[in-house]
Design a protein around this motif. Structure first.
Motif, PDB file in Angstrom:
ATOM      1  N   GLU A 130       1.736   1.702  -3.554  1.00 20.82           N
ATOM      2  CA  GLU A 130       0.577   2.204  -4.283  1.00 20.82           C
ATOM      3  C   GLU A 130       0.423   3.708  -4.078  1.00 20.82           C
ATOM      4  OE1 GLU A 130      -4.053   0.877  -4.893  1.00 20.82           O
ATOM      5  OE2 GLU A 130      -3.272   0.967  -2.844  1.00 20.82           O
TER       6      GLU A 130
ATOM      7  N   TYR B 196       0.824  -1.210   0.000  1.00 16.72           N
ATOM      8  CA  TYR B 196       0.000   0.000   0.000  1.00 16.72           C
ATOM      9  C   TYR B 196       0.860   1.262   0.000  1.00 16.72           C
ATOM     10  CZ  TYR B 196      -4.012  -3.020   0.811  1.00 16.72           C
ATOM     11  OH  TYR B 196      -4.988  -3.976   0.679  1.00 16.72           O
TER      12      TYR B 196
ATOM     13  N   ILE C  84      -2.266  -2.703  -9.128  1.00 17.09           N
ATOM     14  CA  ILE C  84      -1.218  -1.709  -9.382  1.00 17.09           C
ATOM     15  C   ILE C  84      -0.701  -1.918 -10.796  1.00 17.09           C
ATOM     16  CG2 ILE C  84       1.174  -1.103  -8.810  1.00 17.09           C
ATOM     17  CD1 ILE C  84       0.517  -1.499  -5.889  1.00 17.09           C
TER      18      ILE C  84
ATOM     19  N   LEU D 182      -1.823   1.394 -12.489  1.00 16.31           N
ATOM     20  CA  LEU D 182      -0.861   2.473 -12.220  1.00 16.31           C
ATOM     21  C   LEU D 182       0.430   2.296 -13.007  1.00 16.31           C
ATOM     22  CD1 LEU D 182      -1.306   2.818  -8.336  1.00 16.31           C
ATOM     23  CD2 LEU D 182      -2.266   4.270 -10.129  1.00 16.31           C
TER      24      LEU D 182
ATOM     25  N   MET E 254       1.346  -7.023  -6.595  1.00 16.74           N
ATOM     26  CA  MET E 254       0.919  -5.814  -7.312  1.00 16.74           C
ATOM     27  C   MET E 254      -0.222  -6.114  -8.288  1.00 16.74           C
ATOM     28  SD  MET E 254       4.369  -3.553  -7.974  1.00 16.74           S
ATOM     29  CE  MET E 254       5.523  -4.860  -8.351  1.00 16.74           C
TER      30      MET E 254
END
Length: 627
Positions: A561, A558, A592, A596, A587
């Motif tokens: 992230e 986290y 993620i 991301l 991930m």
């Protein structure tokens, strides 16, 4: 079967010799536990036999040990106190806890957890073992001088008011359980109270007196009174035992000095008809199983002691496996840790059913067995058989042993069990912890905390607290080390890796490289979270190299992230290089990847990542290139 009897003569000598060494210790540990000498010798018989039969160390001799007895004392004293000082009434619950500890050991072995026992920190073990020594030595002072608080009438009288209060509380509790409202029916309460005799009050007062004088603190409190009522005969017997144990070792090690002291001092005391205090009578005949463990079982009675049972199981596992390592070194063999735990668990379970105290692998007895010729598991089984023969043949004789002799034996055990290696290392250990202006060693702090809390408070809780503190300190060190090795800096300031030598100089202030050089876990996330704030606005990309980040936990995940979200808000590309399987899986689980960090921004090598940078930041790269 043929393999079992392949070394019969050596195993016979080893088993008999180890049994002889175990005899006085078994009696002493039984008396010290509070259940009497029979509990000690029953434990020695069954644990020795069944741990050898089912265990994973061929030459190991098992039985009651100082650490296991010290923790057992906590269980026994606590349950007896709850049962108004009635040992017979408390016995099924006590043995149920011991049985549960044995079952837990079997479970630890069956689940293959034996190999993880070695990860218990040394300072915790050191502090615990030293505390065991302190407890045994201090608590044997009173029997060594012949003082027993329950028999001191003046001292017992001080507890009579409290005894009357407790008796009344029990009456009121009984009435509440029966639905009787005391305020509406005083006569019933008065009627029940009138049946309480002076002897009932006296017995309760004796129980309270014994409880108040128990443990290290209790012993220190009553020590002045004990010295005023000292029995010089008992003191002389205890001192003679201690002197012979240490003195005879200087003459020869061939014969166990503990056994010599037991026979000589007891023989002199009995032969001359001295008015000493003998130990409790040892029951004659074969041991009988205590079926009340099963018929009167109540989960509520042992629930408060589940953690204590687990502590017994773990302590027995540590004790046994350490002894197994000693046996391996002497015999050039390799033990099976999980099989050993199963064997110890079976031994402790059977011992509990027959009224014995729990035990573990005993180092001294194992060494004696090996030196006498023991090589197979038959030696441990014969040690148990030998103790059974002694019980059946010499039970009445053993009942005449002076209590102060066993106290003297236990004093030497306490002296021997203390971890002098750990104590001697205190001045030389690195002082790695700052408390204001003072520098201290974290290892020493853990050891002292466990030692002090175990000695004056509670053995079980002290070990738990020690493990928590040791874990926290370890995680802090790992976090500090990870943060120190992976500072968030631009490539100009951070030392580059070998394969980064050809990175274009003109891009080093546009593209930043972050090296993660260790696990990203909750102990190292605070420094990592500063990454986004340390990237200047002129940056267009960040390369995060994860080659050496083999593990990430939920906190680290986290934190990663959050950093990636912040970088995305700044329109900074994030490129991940050589992501190990475990972090990549984590991930992907929370998206993620790809939300991301797109999959096209994952590169197996730095060279491939560098090629992508040159191709995708071509405009900036070309503008900076000399004309």
């Amino acid at each position: 079967m043929s393999k079992l009897f392949s070394n019969f003569k050596g195993d016979l000598f080893g088993g008999v010799t180890a049994g002889i060494v175990a005899l006085p210790l078994a009696l002493a540990f039984g008396v010290s536990s509070g259940l009497g000498p029979s509990a000690g010798i029953y434990g020695a018989i069954f644990i020795s036999f069944f741990a050898a039969l089912f265990g994973g160390t061929n030459t190991q001799i098992s039985g009651p040990t100082a650490p296991m007895t010290a923790v057992s004392m906590v269980v026994i004293a606590g349950i007896i106190a709850v049962n108004d000082g009635n040992v017979a009434k408390a016995l099924p619950a006590i043995l149920s806890v011991f049985l549960l500890a044995g079952i837990m050991q079997i479970g630890l072995g069956a689940l293959g957890l034996g190999k993880y026992i070695k990860y218990i920190p040394y300072p915790v073990v050191s502090g615990f073992m030293t505390a065991i020594g302190v407890i045994i030595i201090v608590t044997q002072v009173l029997p060594s001088v012949g003082y027993y608080p329950k028999e001191d009438e003046t001292y017992v009288q001080e507890f009579k008011p409290e005894a009357e209060e407790l008796i009344l509380e029990n009456i009121l509790r009984e009435e509440a359980g029966e639905g009787i409202l005391v305020l509406e029916d005083f006569k019933e309460t008065i009627s029940r109270a009138s049946k309480t005799t002076e002897n009932d009050i006296l017995d309760e007062a004796k129980t309270l007196a014994a409880k108040e004088a128990s443990g290290v603190i209790g012993t220190i409190k009553v020590l002045p009174r004990a010295l005023q009522n000292i029995s010089w005969l008992e003191l002389v017997l205890a001192l003679a035992t201690i002197i012979i144990i240490y003195g005879f070792k200087r003459i020869t090690m061939a014969i166990p000095s503990t056994l010599v002291a037991l026979l000589v001092v007891s023989g002199v005391a009995y032969g001359f008809g001295l008015p000493y205090r003998p130990i409790e009578e040892i029951p004659q005949g074969l041991p009988v199983p205590n079926l009340e463990i099963f018929t009167g079982f109540s989960l509520g009675k042992i629930t408060p002691y589940i953690f204590t049972a687990l502590t017994l199981a773990l302590l027995g596992a540590i004790d046994s496996l350490l002894t197994s390592v000693v046996a391996d070194n002497m015999t050039k063999t390799k033990h099976s840790p999980n099989k050993e735990l199963v064997g110890q668990g079976i031994g402790n379970s059977v011992a509990a059913i027959f009224g014995g105290i729990p035990g573990a692998g005993a180092t001294i007895r194992t060494v004696v067995n090996i030196n006498a010729g023991g090589k197979t598991r038959l030696s441990g089984m014969l040690a148990g058989v030998m103790l059974l023969v002694v019980l059946l043949a010499l039970g009445p004789v053993a009942s005449q042993i002076p209590a102060s002799v066993l106290a003297g034996i236990l004093v030497t055990v306490g002296i021997g069990v203390m971890d002098y290696k750990g104590l001697r290392a205190i001045p030389s250990l690195p002082r790695d912890l700052s408390v204001g202006p003072i520098k201290l060693s974290s290892e020493v702090i853990i050891m002292l905390i466990v030692m002090v809390l175990s000695s004056i408070w509670n053995l079980v809780y002290a070990v738990g607290i020690g493990l928590v503190i040791a874990s926290l300190m370890f995680m802090k060190k790992m976090g500090d080390l990870t943060a120190e090795r992976s500072d968030v800096k631009s490539l100009i300031k951070e030392k580059s890796w070998a394969d980064e030598s050809e990175f274009p100089m003109e891009l080093k202030e546009k593209v930043f490289i972050k090296h993660i050089k260790g696990p990203l876990f909750f102990g190292s996330t605070s420094d990592f979270q500063q990454l986004a704030s340390q990237i200047p606005s002129s940056a267009s990309s960040v390369i995060i190299r994860m080659d050496r980040m083999q593990y990430i936990d939920q906190s680290g995940l986290y934190a990663l992230e959050d950093v990636l979200v912040d970088l995305k808000k700044q329109d900074i590309n994030v490129l991940l290089v050589d992501v190990p399987d475990q972090p990549k899986y984590m991930m992907e689980r929370i998206d993620i990847i790809p939300d991301l960090v797109p999959r096209e921004h994952l590169f197996p090598t730095f060279d491939e990542c560098l090629t992508w940078i040159k191709n995708n930041i071509r405009e900036e790269y070309a503008a900076l290139e000399p004309k």
